[in-house]
Design a protein around this motif. Structure first.
Motif, PDB file in Angstrom:
ATOM      1  N   THR A   1       6.246  14.997  11.268  1.00  0.00           N
ATOM      2  CA  THR A   1       5.309  14.854  10.151  1.00  0.00           C
ATOM      3  C   THR A   1       5.805  13.927   9.052  1.00  0.00           C
ATOM      4  N   VAL A   2       7.074  13.985   8.687  1.00  0.00           N
ATOM      5  CA  VAL A   2       7.550  13.174   7.559  1.00  0.00           C
ATOM      6  C   VAL A   2       8.135  11.847   8.006  1.00  0.00           C
ATOM      7  N   ALA A   3       8.334  11.652   9.311  1.00  0.00           N
ATOM      8  CA  ALA A   3       9.013  10.455   9.803  1.00  0.00           C
ATOM      9  C   ALA A   3       8.029   9.314  10.013  1.00  0.00           C
ATOM     10  N   LYS A   4       8.532   8.107   9.808  1.00  0.00           N
ATOM     11  CA  LYS A   4       7.710   6.924  10.064  1.00  0.00           C
ATOM     12  C   LYS A   4       7.671   6.577  11.552  1.00  0.00           C
ATOM     13  N   GLY A   5       8.644   7.054  12.313  1.00  0.00           N
ATOM     14  CA  GLY A   5       8.585   6.951  13.758  1.00  0.00           C
ATOM     15  C   GLY A   5       8.865   5.577  14.325  1.00  0.00           C
ATOM     16  N   VAL A   6       9.772   4.807  13.733  1.00  0.00           N
ATOM     17  CA  VAL A   6      10.087   3.483  14.270  1.00  0.00           C
ATOM     18  C   VAL A   6      10.889   3.601  15.562  1.00  0.00           C
ATOM     19  N   VAL A   7      11.983   4.342  15.516  1.00  0.00           N
ATOM     20  CA  VAL A   7      12.799   4.523  16.718  1.00  0.00           C
ATOM     21  C   VAL A   7      12.228   5.624  17.598  1.00  0.00           C
ATOM     22  N   ASP A   8      11.720   6.674  16.991  1.00  0.00           N
ATOM     23  CA  ASP A   8      11.138   7.786  17.731  1.00  0.00           C
ATOM     24  C   ASP A   8       9.641   7.888  17.412  1.00  0.00           C
ATOM     25  N   ASN A   9       8.740   7.061  18.075  1.00  0.00           N
ATOM     26  CA  ASN A   9       9.089   6.325  19.266  1.00  0.00           C
ATOM     27  C   ASN A   9       8.325   4.990  19.236  1.00  0.00           C
ATOM     28  N   GLY A  10       8.289   4.360  18.029  1.00  0.00           N
ATOM     29  CA  GLY A  10       7.509   3.147  17.870  1.00  0.00           C
ATOM     30  C   GLY A  10       8.026   1.973  18.673  1.00  0.00           C
TER      31      GLY A  10
ATOM     32  N   ILE B   1       2.267   8.916  42.050  1.00  0.00           N
ATOM     33  CA  ILE B   1       3.496   8.444  41.406  1.00  0.00           C
ATOM     34  C   ILE B   1       4.707   8.989  42.155  1.00  0.00           C
ATOM     35  N   THR B   2       5.662   8.121  42.452  1.00  0.00           N
ATOM     36  CA  THR B   2       6.900   8.541  43.114  1.00  0.00           C
ATOM     37  C   THR B   2       8.143   8.313  42.263  1.00  0.00           C
ATOM     38  N   GLY B   3       8.044   7.516  41.217  1.00  0.00           N
ATOM     39  CA  GLY B   3       9.178   7.278  40.333  1.00  0.00           C
ATOM     40  C   GLY B   3       8.700   6.987  38.924  1.00  0.00           C
ATOM     41  N   PHE B   4       9.566   7.208  37.931  1.00  0.00           N
ATOM     42  CA  PHE B   4       9.147   6.995  36.542  1.00  0.00           C
ATOM     43  C   PHE B   4      10.305   6.467  35.711  1.00  0.00           C
ATOM     44  N   ILE B   5       9.939   5.814  34.609  1.00  0.00           N
ATOM     45  CA  ILE B   5      10.874   5.381  33.568  1.00  0.00           C
ATOM     46  C   ILE B   5      10.349   5.945  32.258  1.00  0.00           C
ATOM     47  N   ASN B   6      11.141   6.758  31.590  1.00  0.00           N
ATOM     48  CA  ASN B   6      10.740   7.349  30.314  1.00  0.00           C
ATOM     49  C   ASN B   6      11.489   6.665  29.176  1.00  0.00           C
ATOM     50  N   LEU B   7      10.742   6.276  28.128  1.00  0.00           N
ATOM     51  CA  LEU B   7      11.323   5.581  26.978  1.00  0.00           C
ATOM     52  C   LEU B   7      11.229   6.473  25.761  1.00  0.00           C
ATOM     53  N   ASP B   8      12.333   6.609  25.026  1.00  0.00           N
ATOM     54  CA  ASP B   8      12.349   7.456  23.838  1.00  0.00           C
ATOM     55  C   ASP B   8      13.391   6.911  22.878  1.00  0.00           C
ATOM     56  N   GLY B   9      13.555   7.584  21.754  1.00  0.00           N
ATOM     57  CA  GLY B   9      14.523   7.139  20.767  1.00  0.00           C
ATOM     58  C   GLY B   9      14.928   8.267  19.850  1.00  0.00           C
ATOM     59  N   THR B  10      16.124   8.141  19.287  1.00  0.00           N
ATOM     60  CA  THR B  10      16.623   9.136  18.344  1.00  0.00           C
ATOM     61  C   THR B  10      17.523   8.448  17.336  1.00  0.00           C
ATOM     62  N   GLY B  11      17.353   8.748  16.074  1.00  0.00           N
ATOM     63  CA  GLY B  11      18.223   8.189  15.057  1.00  0.00           C
ATOM     64  C   GLY B  11      17.761   6.841  14.566  1.00  0.00           C
TER      65      GLY B  11
ATOM     66  N   ARG C   1      22.100   9.479  14.584  1.00  0.00           N
ATOM     67  CA  ARG C   1      21.062  10.501  14.521  1.00  0.00           C
ATOM     68  C   ARG C   1      20.837  11.010  13.098  1.00  0.00           C
ATOM     69  N   TYR C   2      21.547  10.470  12.116  1.00  0.00           N
ATOM     70  CA  TYR C   2      21.332  10.897  10.730  1.00  0.00           C
ATOM     71  C   TYR C   2      19.879  10.680  10.309  1.00  0.00           C
ATOM     72  N   GLN C   3      19.254   9.615  10.806  1.00  0.00           N
ATOM     73  CA  GLN C   3      17.876   9.302  10.423  1.00  0.00           C
ATOM     74  C   GLN C   3      16.839   9.925  11.364  1.00  0.00           C
ATOM     75  N   TYR C   4      17.277  10.737  12.286  1.00  0.00           N
ATOM     76  CA  TYR C   4      16.391  11.336  13.285  1.00  0.00           C
ATOM     77  C   TYR C   4      15.409  12.294  12.611  1.00  0.00           C
ATOM     78  N   HIS C   5      14.104  12.051  12.808  1.00  0.00           N
ATOM     79  CA  HIS C   5      13.031  12.899  12.276  1.00  0.00           C
ATOM     80  C   HIS C   5      13.080  12.989  10.749  1.00  0.00           C
ATOM     81  N   THR C   6      13.348  11.878  10.103  1.00  0.00           N
ATOM     82  CA  THR C   6      13.351  11.828   8.639  1.00  0.00           C
ATOM     83  C   THR C   6      12.543  10.611   8.192  1.00  0.00           C
ATOM     84  N   PRO C   7      12.237  10.525   6.891  1.00  0.00           N
ATOM     85  CA  PRO C   7      11.539   9.328   6.393  1.00  0.00           C
ATOM     86  C   PRO C   7      12.317   8.036   6.595  1.00  0.00           C
ATOM     87  N   ASP C   8      13.635   8.121   6.851  1.00  0.00           N
ATOM     88  CA  ASP C   8      14.438   6.920   7.057  1.00  0.00           C
ATOM     89  C   ASP C   8      14.380   6.391   8.487  1.00  0.00           C
ATOM     90  N   ASP C   9      13.583   7.009   9.343  1.00  0.00           N
ATOM     91  CA  ASP C   9      13.336   6.439  10.665  1.00  0.00           C
ATOM     92  C   ASP C   9      12.348   5.292  10.476  1.00  0.00           C
TER      93      ASP C   9
END
Length: 868
Positions: free
Chosen positions: A42-51, A101-111, A178-186
């Motif tokens: 809710t408070v994060a801008k979501g650039v790394v997770d997961n823009g 589907i037989t295979g997948f690539i998942n993309l995510d981010g933290t921090g 991960r200091y910026q994980y799920h914070t406004p500084d993402d």
């Protein structure tokens, strides 16, 4: 979609893109899935997770549209609900496209991603891993983080595709800071374009390469048994992967164990047996003991005691530092790493000074005459040490073979000792200690090189010496010069061979260890207090630096320059360590994270004129909350509120906030709240109505409807029994709440315990909520609507969500007649201009940052007691 426990009812959309190959007849072939969630906290801008991942997937679509290069179909899933129990990915497993589907690539981010690389940190597919190695231009992967992530309380959509979809795939994510994980500084401030480019280059190359190969036709479903798909640890793959200088190394677990066994066998059979045979043949068992077994054991004991002393010292220093300045390892990770490195290096450099005393105390060497230096004559005077008198000088050297000659053998024994736990864990699928094999192999290589080169050098010297001596036993000047030159060469070889051994044994594995240290430096400290303690973090770095510096022992022993140790410990270690002890560790880059929750009770007019705020420690360094709580006192004075703190629960509460600090209602809600001219008369904004109450086969069924707060898309409904004084009672029987029950033709909802059904799907099962789907115990449910649209398609933005519900609870004696229903609706902190939230952000220091509250930090609720 609803979770299996029936507590969360989530209504949302995934966005699916399918790119078919050319020709169109290949569209039915096995398919690759690329998944990236587009929601954030809710408070994060979501650039790394997961823009960043979403941007990469969008750019990939544009690239493939204009360059149709695929021979297998590609499905890109932009899914919602990842932050809410991975429900978006769970919903996609029920889609008609999913079985292909037989295979997948998942993309995510933290921090954050300030120029750092995304990492392939988890996979269950050896074939896809080899494809990632084959096609990506800048691979970055580590089996160490595969084991490390399993200890972190965080997960990605990878779990859903493996546990529910039984697919093979890879998990790619940014992992640093991960200091910026799920914070406004993402935000873009802490993330750089080069990180986006790195992920995009790798994903584009991997997707095109995999879709144009035959690997998707050979991938079989993952049949690993998982006891609980939601909470159980996922199986760890039995193979090894890591990168060095953008080159990915991949090997199976069986190959890894074969290498371990080969190193151990070669070391024992070839190295030890060869040396023992030569010594035994020359001098018998006594010479074998004195000239081989004893120095080898002494060098091994020296290595073991040195490493244990370094590790114990790190533990003691870390405990002291954490007691004086808790949070130092969390907030000052680079400084913390530096003092650990200086400490380990200085300890090893001090070994030549203290080992003679230790070896004599352990009876490994005999006492010799004391060597003292006369300052007046600048000469050495040797005097025997009287019996029973302790050593007088650290410069004393004990009797026995030169230790530096045998230290490589002791180091080889040390590395072989570490191979035993590496092999043990590998047999159980944990291959994170793979780098120990590199140290062992190159240490064996150095010892083998020395054993092969030394006889050759000695033979050359003897041949040259015999050739230089004339038959008349009166060597000429030329012969004398040649003999001296050959002697100098041999002396130089004997003195400098340790440098060759050091390069052979340490260069390649040291580069790999430094790379692992760098990965843990940007990934591990931010997990302190959430996964492990500061002491664990410091000891982890201590172990890595021990591995990095232990091979320097022969060099230190050869040089015997203890002033180097005194310089490192006194001039470098001491000031850095005490700086980390006394400097305040927190800053904006390494903040302390809290959660914000403002509770507004609008049950009555009296209760609606005030509210409470709760501030709770969420994540960060383990700093005593009693030192943090005073930061809130100026806020309490400024807002004229009552402040109370719970130092055990790490919580502070602001009570009785004045009316000016209440949330700002949306225009529609403010208009609906105007009663008697008072815009703050809001109790009517949330409404609870009971339509009927019946008893069917001993099960009491309540059919009703609640209306949520206008402008809120997240509301909850809770039910509990109360007595005459409206005190909650302990539930002897279970309660279950069904949302949006299906309505029969006669206008009444299904009420029998054998016939209740709903339009919602259960997570991972593909079935609708019904009689056998175990909503027992769900006495509070959360409903998340899509864009304010009700179940009948009506617009609920201005009126608030309207949610039909059916409440079931067993009460065969039918004694409990009063039930308290609570409806709570949530807003995000900045959505309604919460003044108190803005006051906190402006007045608190920058090292205090707020993470997400539960569905938003502002909770508006209303309770109503109904008689059944």
């Amino acid at each position: 979609m609803t979770t299996r426990d029936g507590r969360h009812w989530y209504e949302s959309n995934n966005v699916l893109v399918r790119i078919n190959p050319v020709p169109a007849s290949a569209a039915t072939r096995n398919t690759l899935l690329l998944s990236a969630h587009y929601d954030t906290q809710t408070v994060a801008k979501g650039v790394v997770d997961n823009g960043i991942a979403v941007a990469v997937a969008l750019e990939l679509i544009r690239t493939l549209i204009y360059n149709p290069l695929l021979s297998h179909p590609l499905i890109i899933n932009f899914n919602n609900g990842e932050e809410l129990f991975l429900l978006g990915a769970g919903a996609f497993t029920l889609h008609p496209w999913f079985p292909a589907i037989t295979g997948f690539i998942n993309l995510d981010g933290t921090g954050a991603a300030p120029g750092t690389r995304s990492m392939l940190f988890r996979t269950n597919s050896f074939d896809l891993l080899k494809q990632w190695k084959l096609w990506t231009p800048f691979p970055h992967a580590s089996i160490v983080f595969n084991d490390f992530v399993s200890q972190v309380p965080s997960d990605t959509d990878y779990r859903v595709y493996v546990a529910f979809g039984h697919l093979q795939g890879v998990d790619i994510a940014f992992y640093s800071y991960r200091y910026q994980y799920h914070t406004p500084d993402d935000s873009t401030e802490f993330s750089w374009p080069i990180s986006v480019q790195h992920l995009g280059d790798n994903v584009r190359a991997a997707v095109i390469g995999i879709c144009n190969s035959n690997v998707l036709d050979t991938l079989a479903p993952d049949t690993a048994e998982i006891e609980n798909p939601i909470t159980s640890k996922l199986p760890i793959p039995d193979f090894v992967y890591y990168d060095l200088f953008s080159h990915l190394f991949v090997s199976s677990g069986a190959s890894f164990r074969l290498v371990v066994i080969s190193i151990v066998a070669t070391s024992c059979v070839w190295g030890v047996a060869k040396s023992a045979k030569e010594i035994y043949m020359l001098g018998g068992h006594k010479r074998f003991f004195l000239r081989f077994f004893q120095p080898t054991f002494e060098s091994y004991a020296l290595v073991i005691l040195s490493t244990m002393s370094c590790l114990v010292g790190t533990l003691v220093l870390s405990r002291f530092k954490s007691f004086i300045n808790p949070g130092s390892s969390y907030g000052l990770p680079i400084l913390n790493m530096i003092w650990i490195a200086f400490w380990i290096f200085g300890c090893f450099a001090m070994v030549p000074k203290i080992w003679p005393r230790i070896s004599e105390a352990l009876l490994l060497r005999s006492r010799t005459p004391t060597t003292r230096r006369s300052r007046r004559r600048r000469t050495r005077v040797n005097t025997p040490t009287p019996r029973g008198v302790p050593l007088q000088s650290a410069m004393q050297v004990s009797n026995g073979p030169p230790l530096e000659k045998w230290l490589p053998y002791g180091l080889l024994a040390f590395w072989i000792t570490l191979l035993l736990p590496a092999y043990y864990f590998s047999r159980r699928g944990i291959n994170a200690l793979f780098f120990v094999t590199h140290w062992s192999f190159y240490s064996l290589l150095a010892v083998g090189f020395t054993q092969l080169l030394s006889p050759i050098a000695l033979k050359w010297w003897r041949q040259q010496r015999s050739a230089d001596i004339s038959p008349s036993n009166s060597p000429t000047t030329v012969e004398r010069v040649n003999s001296q030159w050959h002697s100098q060469v041999i002396k130089f070889y004997e003195k400098q061979i340790w440098g060759v051994q050091l390069l052979l044994s340490s260069l390649a594995p040291a580069l790999l260890t430094i790379d692992i240290i760098e990965q843990f430096l940007i990934g591990a400290p931010a997990c302190i207090a959430k996964t492990f303690s500061e002491t664990t973090n410091d000891c982890l770095f201590g172990c890595l630096f021990i591995l990095l510096f232990v091979n320097l022992l022969p060099a230190f022993q050869m040089a015997r320059k203890t002033r180097l140790a005194e310089l490192v410990l006194g001039v470098l270690f001491v000031p850095v360590f005490f700086y980390s002890v006394f400097v305040f560790p927190l800053s904006r880059n390494q903040p302390q994270q809290f959660s914000f929750a403002q509770n507004w009770n609008i049950t009555t007019l009296e209760s609606s004129i005030t509210s409470d705020v709760e501030i709770t420690f969420r994540h960060g360094a383990v700093i005593r909350f009693s030192k943090i709580a005073p930061q809130f006192e100026p806020i309490a004075k400024l807002t004229q509120t009552d402040l109370s703190c719970d130092f055990v629960g790490n919580t502070c509460r602001f009570r009785n906030l004045r009316r000016e600090y209440l949330p700002t209602l949306s225009p529609a809600a403010a208009a609906a709240a105007v009663v008697k001219g008072d815009p703050r008369d809001v109790p009517a904004l949330i409404d609870i109505s009971i339509k009927n109450s019946t008893v069917v086969e001993g099960v009491k069924v309540v059919n009703g409807e609640f209306k949520g707060l206008p402008g809120s898309r997240v509301c909850s409904l809770g039910a509990t029994f109360v007595d005459e004084e409206e005190n909650s009672q302990t539930l002897d029987n279970t309660i279950s709440i069904v949302i949006d029950p299906i309505i029969r033709n006669d206008g009444e909802s299904q009420s029998s315990k054998d016939s209740v059904d709903s339009r919602w799907l259960i997570e991972g099962s593909g079935k609708r909520v019904g009689k056998d789907d175990g909503l027992l115990g769900s006495s509070e449910v959360f409903v998340l609507r899509r864009e304010f649209m009700g179940p009948d398609g009506s617009n609920e933005k201005d009126t608030g969500m309207v949610v039909p519900f059916l409440l079931r609870f067993a009460d065969s004696q039918n004694k409990r007649q009063r039930v308290k229903l609570t409806v709570a609706c949530h807003w995000m902190e900045e959505e309604r201009g919460v003044k108190f939230w803005k006051t906190l952000q402006s007045e608190l220091p920058e090292w205090m940052i707020f993470g997400p509250g539960k569905f938003g930090g502002v909770r508006t609720f209303k309770t109503e007691v109904v008689s059944l």
